[in-house]
Design a protein around this motif. Structure first.
Motif, PDB file in Angstrom:
ATOM      1  N   ALA A   1      -2.753  -1.685  -8.390  1.00 40.03           N
ATOM      2  CA  ALA A   1      -1.782  -0.517  -8.458  1.00 40.03           C
ATOM      3  C   ALA A   1      -2.237   0.427  -6.861  1.00 40.03           C
ATOM      4  O   ALA A   1      -1.908   1.363  -6.777  1.00 40.03           O
ATOM      5  CB  ALA A   1      -2.076   0.692  -9.383  1.00 40.03           C
ATOM      6  N   ALA A   2      -3.138  -0.193  -6.161  1.00 40.30           N
ATOM      7  CA  ALA A   2      -3.650   0.651  -5.122  1.00 40.30           C
ATOM      8  C   ALA A   2      -2.907   0.436  -3.887  1.00 40.30           C
ATOM      9  O   ALA A   2      -2.847   1.255  -2.857  1.00 40.30           O
ATOM     10  CB  ALA A   2      -5.148  -0.087  -4.781  1.00 40.30           C
TER      11      ALA A   2
ATOM     12  N   HIS B   1      -0.235   1.766   1.398  1.00 37.20           N
ATOM     13  CA  HIS B   1      -1.490   2.375   0.419  1.00 37.20           C
ATOM     14  C   HIS B   1      -0.959   3.124  -0.422  1.00 37.20           C
ATOM     15  O   HIS B   1      -0.226   4.163  -0.107  1.00 37.20           O
ATOM     16  CB  HIS B   1      -2.663   2.323   1.471  1.00 37.20           C
ATOM     17  N   PHE B   2      -1.518   3.453  -1.389  1.00 34.09           N
ATOM     18  CA  PHE B   2      -1.350   4.373  -2.545  1.00 34.09           C
ATOM     19  C   PHE B   2      -1.400   5.821  -1.907  1.00 34.09           C
ATOM     20  O   PHE B   2      -0.826   6.735  -2.067  1.00 34.09           O
ATOM     21  CB  PHE B   2      -2.442   4.279  -3.952  1.00 34.09           C
TER      22      PHE B   2
ATOM     23  N   ASP C   1       2.055  -0.408   6.697  1.00 28.72           N
ATOM     24  CA  ASP C   1       1.121  -0.770   7.630  1.00 28.72           C
ATOM     25  C   ASP C   1       1.420  -2.377   7.858  1.00 28.72           C
ATOM     26  O   ASP C   1       1.035  -3.373   7.063  1.00 28.72           O
ATOM     27  CB  ASP C   1      -0.126  -0.553   6.975  1.00 28.72           C
ATOM     28  N   SER C   2       1.792  -2.676   9.272  1.00 31.91           N
ATOM     29  CA  SER C   2       2.187  -4.205   9.531  1.00 31.91           C
ATOM     30  C   SER C   2       1.129  -4.583  10.299  1.00 31.91           C
ATOM     31  O   SER C   2       0.984  -5.935  10.996  1.00 31.91           O
ATOM     32  CB  SER C   2       3.485  -4.380  10.230  1.00 31.91           C
ATOM     33  N   ASP C   3      -0.057  -3.750  10.723  1.00 32.93           N
ATOM     34  CA  ASP C   3      -1.180  -4.060  11.304  1.00 32.93           C
ATOM     35  C   ASP C   3      -2.326  -5.079  10.927  1.00 32.93           C
ATOM     36  O   ASP C   3      -2.937  -5.944  11.337  1.00 32.93           O
ATOM     37  CB  ASP C   3      -1.946  -3.102  12.363  1.00 32.93           C
TER      38      ASP C   3
ATOM     39  N   ASN D   1     -12.054  -2.150   3.949  1.00 34.92           N
ATOM     40  CA  ASN D   1     -12.376  -1.395   3.018  1.00 34.92           C
ATOM     41  C   ASN D   1     -11.030  -1.360   2.070  1.00 34.92           C
ATOM     42  O   ASN D   1     -10.566  -0.301   1.463  1.00 34.92           O
ATOM     43  CB  ASN D   1     -12.461   0.194   3.278  1.00 34.92           C
ATOM     44  N   MET D   2     -10.863  -2.657   1.612  1.00 31.83           N
ATOM     45  CA  MET D   2      -9.726  -2.965   0.826  1.00 31.83           C
ATOM     46  C   MET D   2     -10.037  -3.297  -0.622  1.00 31.83           C
ATOM     47  O   MET D   2     -11.569  -3.842  -1.070  1.00 31.83           O
ATOM     48  CB  MET D   2      -8.744  -4.033   1.333  1.00 31.83           C
TER      49      MET D   2
END
Length: 427
Positions: free
Chosen positions: A316-317, A338-339, A356-358, A379-380
């Motif tokens: 869910a993040a 991202h959430f 976020d495509s980077d 940090n994922m």
């Protein structure tokens, strides 16, 4: 617990927190240990099986219990951190006595044990089981009329000393109902194989699937082998595809194929796809059910998907934006949202405008060591897995990575280096 205090039914102790004299929690009650005695004398309660905060199960003698009140246990503060090992003369109250079929001495009628009560003997530190709460009616059937449950003296029933055949698990399952899947899995792991199979049979498919995902592989294979094949296939369908693939990989080829044939074609296809990758790669670790949205979806759409109750926190993040089709393997992968970013944008915003495509995706052949570096560097808690054609295949979550990094026996290992005290049962 002072003399004369009311007796306590053991179902109220399951999962109860255990505190030291300073008020610090040291664990939770997972079972009680009793010793049956000859004749009709009430069993002596030897102590509690406590799951420490390190997940190790230890033995807490009743002589070290200073109070049981308000759903909590207070100890003297001196604990033996040696792992609990059941002795031949000992019986686990929750694991072995509940749901047992016994007979009333007076009438010879067969009844089912719903609960038992313990009390502390006056002016002594000894405890015993003195009451049994039973239900009349045929085994597995409905009660003949409402209210056919009664509390009797221990001496009023017989049959506890006999080996139980076909013992049910209804009341044990009810006792553990509030446990998280990981905690219930830990409780099942410490049951006998016979009792473990009975509890598995009593759980519904979704609950059993959640628990299976938390069990060691040997327990998973054992339980799956004792289920009817149709139900085994149903449970596999309810499991996350990556966990189901890992479990099926442990089975002989003929059993694996038979179960895959019994599964729904779409579910079986996902599992077969995962099994085609090496185990310790992104393809072998990924789940095929991440949150996938089309570019014209809004932030409101994304938040609605994130709120789904059955999603793990890691899944869910973030959401993955892709061209159709929405099911993996998708159309072209466009990026991640991202959430936290979803929370900062107006509900009508298109996800394609904040993607976020980077962030580079993982390739299905990415090894475990590179996956861990990726998650740490960015940090994922999860990462997309994309094939050479640009389609999203799934997502690798940090919990799956940890499962494969920890030792096989991590559920049995104490990582905090606690020093064992040379203290026995304290009888």
């Amino acid at each position: 617990m002072a003399a004369g205090a009311p007796r306590i039914f053991v179902s109220h102790l399951a999962g109860a927190p255990v505190f030291d004299p300073s008020g610090d929690q040291v664990g939770r009650v997972r079972d009680l240990v009793a010793m049956l005695r000859v004749g009709r004398r009430p069993p002596r309660l030897l102590g509690l099986v406590v799951e420490a905060l390190t997940r190790r199960r230890i033995f807490l003698p009743m002589t070290r219990v200073t109070g049981i009140e308000s759903g909590q246990v207070i100890t003297t503060g001196v604990l033996n951190v040696r792992r609990f090992e059941q002795r031949p003369t000992e019986h686990l109250v929750l694991g072995e006595l509940l749901d047992r079929r016994v007979r009333l001495v007076e009438s010879g009628e067969e009844v089912t044990v719903l609960d038992v009560a313990v009390r502390q003997l006056p002016a002594r530190r000894d405890w015993e089981i003195d009451k049994v709460y039973v239900r009349r009616g045929r085994k597995g059937g409905a009660l003949r009329r409402r209210g056919e449950a009664l509390t009797v003296e221990w001496s009023a029933v017989t049959g506890f000393s006999l080996e139980e055949e076909g013992q049910g698990a209804e009341n044990l399952v009810a006792t553990f109902e509030r446990l998280r899947p990981a905690d219930l899995a830990n409780a099942m792991h410490h049951l006998t194989p016979k009792r473990r199979a009975e509890v598995a049979a009593a759980l519904d498919d979704d609950r059993l699937a959640d628990v299976m995902e938390e069990l060691p592989e040997d327990d998973q294979v054992e339980i799956l082998g004792k289920l009817e094949e149709e139900r085994a296939a149903d449970v596999l369908e309810a499991m996350d595809p990556d966990d189901a693939a890992d479990l099926l990989s442990e089975l002989p080829e003929v059993d694996k194929e038979r179960l895959l044939t019994l599964m729904r074609p779409d579910d079986a296809a996902d599992v077969r796809r995962l099994m085609s990758y090496e185990e310790r790669t992104a393809g072998g670790l990924m789940t095929t059910d991440p949150i996938v949205l089309r570019p014209d979806a809004t932030v409101a759409d994304a938040l609605a998907r994130v709120r789904q109750q059955d999603l793990s926190p890691s899944l869910a993040a973030q959401v993955y934006v892709c061209r159709p089709p929405d099911e993996t393997p998708t159309g072209r992968y466009l990026g991640t949202v991202h959430f936290q970013r979803l929370l900062r944008e107006p509900p009508y915003t298109l996800v394609s405008s904040i993607v976020d495509s980077d962030l580079p995706p993982l390739h299905p052949e990415t090894p475990l060591s590179s996956i861990t570096s990726f998650l740490a560097a960015y940090n994922m808690v999860s990462a997309p897995v994309v094939d050479d054609s640009g389609s999203l295949l799934g997502a690798v979550t940090v919990d799956d990575v940890l499962d494969h990094m920890l030792p096989d026996d991590w559920r049995e290992t104490d990582y905090h280096g606690l020093e064992e005290e040379a203290v026995g049962r304290g009888e």
